[in-house]
Design a protein around this motif. Structure first.
Motif, short mmCIF file in Angstrom:
data_model
loop_
_atom_site.label_atom_id
_atom_site.label_comp_id
_atom_site.label_asym_id
_atom_site.label_seq_id
_atom_site.Cartn_x
_atom_site.Cartn_y
_atom_site.Cartn_z
N LYS A 162 1.80 10.59 10.15
CA LYS A 162 2.51 10.77 8.89
C LYS A 162 2.01 11.98 8.09
O LYS A 162 2.77 12.63 7.40
CB LYS A 162 2.36 9.51 8.02
CG LYS A 162 2.95 8.26 8.64
CD LYS A 162 4.46 8.30 8.63
CE LYS A 162 5.04 6.96 9.06
NZ LYS A 162 6.52 6.99 9.10
N ASP A 163 0.70 12.24 8.18
CA ASP A 163 0.10 13.33 7.39
C ASP A 163 -0.56 14.33 8.32
O ASP A 163 -1.78 14.36 8.47
CB ASP A 163 -0.90 12.76 6.38
CG ASP A 163 -1.21 13.73 5.25
OD1 ASP A 163 -0.87 14.93 5.38
OD2 ASP A 163 -1.78 13.31 4.23
N ALA A 164 0.26 15.17 8.93
CA ALA A 164 -0.22 16.10 9.96
C ALA A 164 -1.10 17.20 9.40
O ALA A 164 -1.86 17.83 10.14
CB ALA A 164 0.97 16.71 10.69
N THR A 165 -1.00 17.46 8.09
CA THR A 165 -1.78 18.54 7.49
C THR A 165 -2.98 18.02 6.72
O THR A 165 -3.61 18.77 5.98
CB THR A 165 -0.90 19.39 6.57
OG1 THR A 165 -0.36 18.56 5.52
CG2 THR A 165 0.25 20.03 7.34
N ALA A 166 -3.31 16.75 6.87
CA ALA A 166 -4.43 16.15 6.14
C ALA A 166 -5.74 16.88 6.44
O ALA A 166 -6.00 17.27 7.58
CB ALA A 166 -4.57 14.67 6.50
N GLY A 167 -6.59 17.01 5.42
CA GLY A 167 -7.87 17.67 5.60
C GLY A 167 -9.08 16.77 5.44
O GLY A 167 -10.22 17.23 5.51
N PHE A 168 -8.86 15.49 5.20
CA PHE A 168 -9.93 14.51 5.02
C PHE A 168 -9.94 13.63 6.26
O PHE A 168 -9.07 12.80 6.46
CB PHE A 168 -9.63 13.69 3.76
CG PHE A 168 -10.73 12.76 3.31
CD1 PHE A 168 -12.06 12.99 3.59
CD2 PHE A 168 -10.40 11.63 2.56
CE1 PHE A 168 -13.05 12.13 3.15
CE2 PHE A 168 -11.38 10.77 2.10
CZ PHE A 168 -12.70 11.01 2.40
N LYS A 169 -10.96 13.83 7.14
CA LYS A 169 -10.94 13.20 8.46
C LYS A 169 -12.33 12.76 8.88
O LYS A 169 -13.33 13.43 8.56
CB LYS A 169 -10.42 14.19 9.51
CG LYS A 169 -9.03 14.74 9.26
CD LYS A 169 -8.66 15.75 10.36
CE LYS A 169 -7.29 16.34 10.12
NZ LYS A 169 -6.93 17.34 11.15
N ALA A 170 -12.37 11.68 9.64
CA ALA A 170 -13.61 11.22 10.27
C ALA A 170 -13.45 11.30 11.78
O ALA A 170 -12.57 10.64 12.35
CB ALA A 170 -13.93 9.80 9.84
N TRP A 171 -14.27 12.10 12.40
CA TRP A 171 -14.19 12.36 13.84
C TRP A 171 -15.35 11.71 14.59
O TRP A 171 -16.51 11.78 14.15
CB TRP A 171 -14.29 13.86 14.11
CG TRP A 171 -13.18 14.70 13.59
CD1 TRP A 171 -13.09 15.28 12.36
CD2 TRP A 171 -11.99 15.08 14.30
NE1 TRP A 171 -11.93 15.99 12.25
CE2 TRP A 171 -11.23 15.89 13.43
CE3 TRP A 171 -11.51 14.82 15.59
CZ2 TRP A 171 -10.01 16.44 13.80
CZ3 TRP A 171 -10.30 15.36 15.96
CH2 TRP A 171 -9.56 16.16 15.07
N ARG A 172 -15.05 11.11 15.73
CA ARG A 172 -16.13 10.79 16.66
C ARG A 172 -16.69 12.11 17.21
O ARG A 172 -15.93 13.03 17.52
CB ARG A 172 -15.61 9.95 17.82
CG ARG A 172 -15.07 8.59 17.45
CD ARG A 172 -14.67 7.83 18.71
NE ARG A 172 -13.88 6.65 18.39
CZ ARG A 172 -14.39 5.45 18.10
NH1 ARG A 172 -15.71 5.27 18.11
NH2 ARG A 172 -13.58 4.43 17.83
N ALA A 173 -17.98 12.16 17.40
CA ALA A 173 -18.59 13.36 17.97
C ALA A 173 -18.02 13.62 19.37
O ALA A 173 -17.76 14.77 19.75
CB ALA A 173 -20.11 13.20 18.04
#
Length: 244
Positions: A162-173
């Motif tokens: 839904k929010d393809a341009t989101a900049g707040f993300k939590a990534w697995r290493a």
């Protein structure tokens, strides 16, 4: 994923954000998340943000480290440098968070819980899922531009978020290593799109949790015409370019 043992590094790029940086670190400390670190990536800010970051590293409420860069060459490049450093320093989870207080820090525990409890490779703080919202004080044309940008990106790349341009993300290493974050080429806000595209191309799952996106309270927006033009062109380059 063991939430007690893991190291979670929040990467915060800065350029002239001295008014906000101390606030952000103080707010993050209130979450009391075990293993939480902050990595400030400062692009040689003339307002002294780098010195503020160094002071926080020496005597702050959280473990803080600082990556001083000698030039300002875009948000994407700053995030790539910070994420690469975070991986080198043993992070299990890497969180992207802008320095302008637009990203609600209170949602970080939900993002980490979603990573821990699902097979998601990355969790987005999403403005456009149920429960999400953009700032009320955004003018109508900015809301329209944001909504159009998401439609545009998904129409070209079929990301399924839904929010393809989101900049707040939590990534697995492990996700960042799989998509080879160090080789990401996009800059500015199109960086977010390329990261999502690489994730989807590897067959990995993107999850979204709702956030209320706020307008910055201090400092000046970094959005420029060049950034907007790149953001319009990059989806086409990804769609028809060489697959990684």
């Amino acid at each position: 994923m063991d939430s007690v043992a893991q190291k979670t590094t929040i990467v915060v790029p800065t350029f002239n954000e001295r008014e906000n940086l101390t606030k952000i670190v103080s707010l993050l400390a209130t979450l009391e998340i075990p293993g939480l670190h902050v990595l400030v990536v400062d692009d040689n800010s003339p307002d002294g943000t780098g010195e503020v970051a160094d002071a926080l590293a020496a005597d702050g409420p959280l473990p803080v480290s600082v990556l001083h860069r000698t030039e300002k060459n875009g948000l994407g490049r700053a995030y790539v440098a910070g994420m690469t450093r975070a991986l080198d320093e043993g992070a299990d989870v890497v969180i992207q968070m802008d320095a302008d207080l637009s990203h609600p820090y209170q949602v970080i525990p939900d993002m980490l819980a979603t990573l821990a409890g699902t097979d998601a490779a990355v969790v987005l703080g999403s403005r456009y899922v149920d429960g999400g919202a953009v700032a009320e004080d955004w003018p109508w044309h900015r809301k329209a531009l944001s909504a159009w940008a998401n439609f545009y990106v998904n129409a070209i790349l079929r990301l399924g978020v839904k929010d393809a341009t989101a900049g707040f993300k939590a990534w697995r290493a492990s996700t960042l290593r799989t998509i080879d974050v160090a080789s990401v080429e996009s800059n500015g806000y199109s960086f977010q799109v390329e990261m999502n595209y690489r994730t989807v191309q590897h067959g990995l799952t993107i999850a979204e949790v709702p956030i209320r996106f706020e307008e910055r309270t201090e400092g000046v927006s970094k959005m420029s015409l060049g950034v907007q033009l790149e953001s319009a062109l990059v989806p086409w380059k990804l769609r028809f370019g060489r697959k990684r």
